[in-house]
Design a protein around this motif. Structure first.
Motif, PDB file in Angstrom:
ATOM      1  N   VAL A   1       2.053   6.722  -6.909  1.00  0.00           N
ATOM      2  CA  VAL A   1       0.959   7.448  -7.501  1.00  0.00           C
ATOM      3  C   VAL A   1       1.200   9.034  -7.248  1.00  0.00           C
ATOM      4  CG1 VAL A   1      -1.407   8.170  -7.025  1.00  0.00           C
ATOM      5  CG2 VAL A   1      -0.686   5.953  -7.084  1.00  0.00           C
ATOM      6  N   HIS A   2       1.688   9.256  -6.148  1.00  0.00           N
ATOM      7  CA  HIS A   2       2.313  10.558  -5.865  1.00  0.00           C
ATOM      8  C   HIS A   2       3.161  11.287  -6.685  1.00  0.00           C
ATOM      9  CE1 HIS A   2       3.270  14.349  -3.364  1.00  0.00           C
ATOM     10  NE2 HIS A   2       4.569  13.970  -3.611  1.00  0.00           N
TER      11      HIS A   2
ATOM     12  N   TYR B   1      -5.924  -3.534  -5.359  1.00  0.00           N
ATOM     13  CA  TYR B   1      -6.054  -2.222  -5.726  1.00  0.00           C
ATOM     14  C   TYR B   1      -6.879  -1.809  -7.113  1.00  0.00           C
ATOM     15  CZ  TYR B   1      -4.084   2.781  -5.945  1.00  0.00           C
ATOM     16  OH  TYR B   1      -4.166   4.139  -5.970  1.00  0.00           O
TER      17      TYR B   1
ATOM     18  N   PRO C   1      -5.451  -3.438  -0.694  1.00  0.00           N
ATOM     19  CA  PRO C   1      -4.830  -2.397  -0.696  1.00  0.00           C
ATOM     20  C   PRO C   1      -3.557  -2.429  -1.191  1.00  0.00           C
ATOM     21  CG  PRO C   1      -4.839  -3.269   1.605  1.00  0.00           C
ATOM     22  CD  PRO C   1      -5.753  -3.754   0.918  1.00  0.00           C
TER      23      PRO C   1
ATOM     24  N   ARG D   1      -6.738  12.797  -6.305  1.00  0.00           N
ATOM     25  CA  ARG D   1      -6.538  13.735  -5.205  1.00  0.00           C
ATOM     26  C   ARG D   1      -5.010  14.122  -4.945  1.00  0.00           C
ATOM     27  NH1 ARG D   1     -10.167   9.823  -2.489  1.00  0.00           N
ATOM     28  NH2 ARG D   1      -8.435   8.107  -2.502  1.00  0.00           N
ATOM     29  N   GLU D   2      -4.184  13.788  -5.913  1.00  0.00           N
ATOM     30  CA  GLU D   2      -2.657  14.635  -5.978  1.00  0.00           C
ATOM     31  C   GLU D   2      -2.507  15.342  -6.952  1.00  0.00           C
ATOM     32  OE1 GLU D   2      -0.060  13.368  -3.989  1.00  0.00           O
ATOM     33  OE2 GLU D   2      -1.119  11.903  -2.725  1.00  0.00           O
TER      34      GLU D   2
ATOM     35  N   GLU E   1       0.756  -1.307  -0.027  1.00  0.00           N
ATOM     36  CA  GLU E   1       0.102   0.109   0.177  1.00  0.00           C
ATOM     37  C   GLU E   1       0.745   1.259  -0.247  1.00  0.00           C
ATOM     38  OE1 GLU E   1      -3.609   1.559   2.498  1.00  0.00           O
ATOM     39  OE2 GLU E   1      -2.684   0.113   3.369  1.00  0.00           O
ATOM     40  N   ASP E   2       1.987   1.269   0.868  1.00  0.00           N
ATOM     41  CA  ASP E   2       2.606   2.329   0.829  1.00  0.00           C
ATOM     42  C   ASP E   2       3.348   2.717  -0.452  1.00  0.00           C
ATOM     43  OD1 ASP E   2       2.123   3.122   3.564  1.00  0.00           O
ATOM     44  OD2 ASP E   2       3.753   1.971   4.491  1.00  0.00           O
TER      45      ASP E   2
ATOM     46  N   ASP F   1      -7.378   8.048  -6.305  1.00  0.00           N
ATOM     47  CA  ASP F   1      -5.960   8.533  -5.747  1.00  0.00           C
ATOM     48  C   ASP F   1      -5.236   9.315  -6.534  1.00  0.00           C
ATOM     49  OD1 ASP F   1      -6.752   6.794  -3.437  1.00  0.00           O
ATOM     50  OD2 ASP F   1      -5.262   5.251  -3.568  1.00  0.00           O
TER      51      ASP F   1
ATOM     52  N   LYS G   1       1.050   4.328  -2.815  1.00  0.00           N
ATOM     53  CA  LYS G   1       0.915   5.682  -2.506  1.00  0.00           C
ATOM     54  C   LYS G   1       2.142   6.609  -3.048  1.00  0.00           C
ATOM     55  CE  LYS G   1      -2.043   5.094   1.324  1.00  0.00           C
ATOM     56  NZ  LYS G   1      -2.436   5.129   2.836  1.00  0.00           N
ATOM     57  N   GLN G   2       3.450   6.025  -2.853  1.00  0.00           N
ATOM     58  CA  GLN G   2       4.448   6.713  -3.131  1.00  0.00           C
ATOM     59  C   GLN G   2       4.555   6.768  -4.650  1.00  0.00           C
ATOM     60  OE1 GLN G   2       8.003   4.984  -1.400  1.00  0.00           O
ATOM     61  NE2 GLN G   2       7.060   5.004   0.787  1.00  0.00           N
TER      62      GLN G   2
END
Length: 195
Positions: free
Chosen positions: A32-33, A168, A180, A66-67, A25-26, A63, A29-30
């Motif tokens: 996607v950012h 995901y 996730p 949102r970034e 998950e982390d 996601d 997230k990284q």
């Protein structure tokens, strides 16, 4: 070395139906950012239209949006290709198409996975006929070993080996989308469950 071993054990313990976890998950997230940053560099501060291929790209699209602090519009396309199998079934079909007018607008098509290339090629062809100002593609996963048509995405989250992955947003017979992480489904579970 001990850290790698611990990480592998942690990955395998994420869900009992997974053979291994490719991305936590982390890690997702990284990435996607970072992808959002790459996208913003290309589009600058201007408005563009996101077109999400559902159901698979729902989590990734949410996601990613949102970034991005640009003004964005969102539309969805539903394409059928897998059914209840683990391999793409012949020619993909558009089940539900765009509702927004994309003529003379910058368009970014978002999908969960690029494998044979047939689905994205079909959707891009459809979008091109609507005469957007520009058309680009963004995929979370790129499985190059499965490519059947020449197609490369403009933005790619991760390249993956030729393994069947879930989580995901990615599913097997509509299951596992809610995980996730992204992992390889155990081979013994890669047969269609009863409806």
């Amino acid at each position: 070395m001990a850290d790698t071993k611990h990480r592998a054990l942690h990955h395998a313990a994420s869900h009992p139906d997974l053979e291994e976890v490719l991305f936590t998950e982390d890690e997702i997230k990284q990435r996607v950012h970072a992808l959002a940053g790459e996208i913003k560099q290309v589009y600058g501060p201007g408005e563009f239209t996101l077109v999400s291929l559902i159901n698979g790209a729902v989590m990734f699209t949410a996601d990613l949006m949102r970034e991005i602090d640009n003004p964005v519009r969102l539309d969805c396309i539903r394409v059928k290709s897998y059914g209840t199998g683990t391999r793409s079934e012949g020619t993909p079909q558009v089940v539900a198409s765009l509702t927004l007018d994309v003529a003379n607008r910058d368009v970014l098509i978002i999908d969960d996975i690029l494998d044979t290339g047939k689905t994205l090629a079909l959707v891009c062809d459809l979008a091109c006929k609507l005469k957007p100002a520009s058309l680009r593609t963004c995929v979370l996963l790129d499985k190059k070993a499965r490519r059947e048509v020449r197609f490369e995405a403009d933005f790619v989250g991760f390249e993956i080996p030729n393994k069947f992955v879930v989580g995901y947003g990615l599913d097997f017979a509509e299951r596992y989308r809610n995980l996730p992480c992204i992992g390889v489904l155990k081979k013994e579970l890669q047969t269609a469950p009863a409806p």
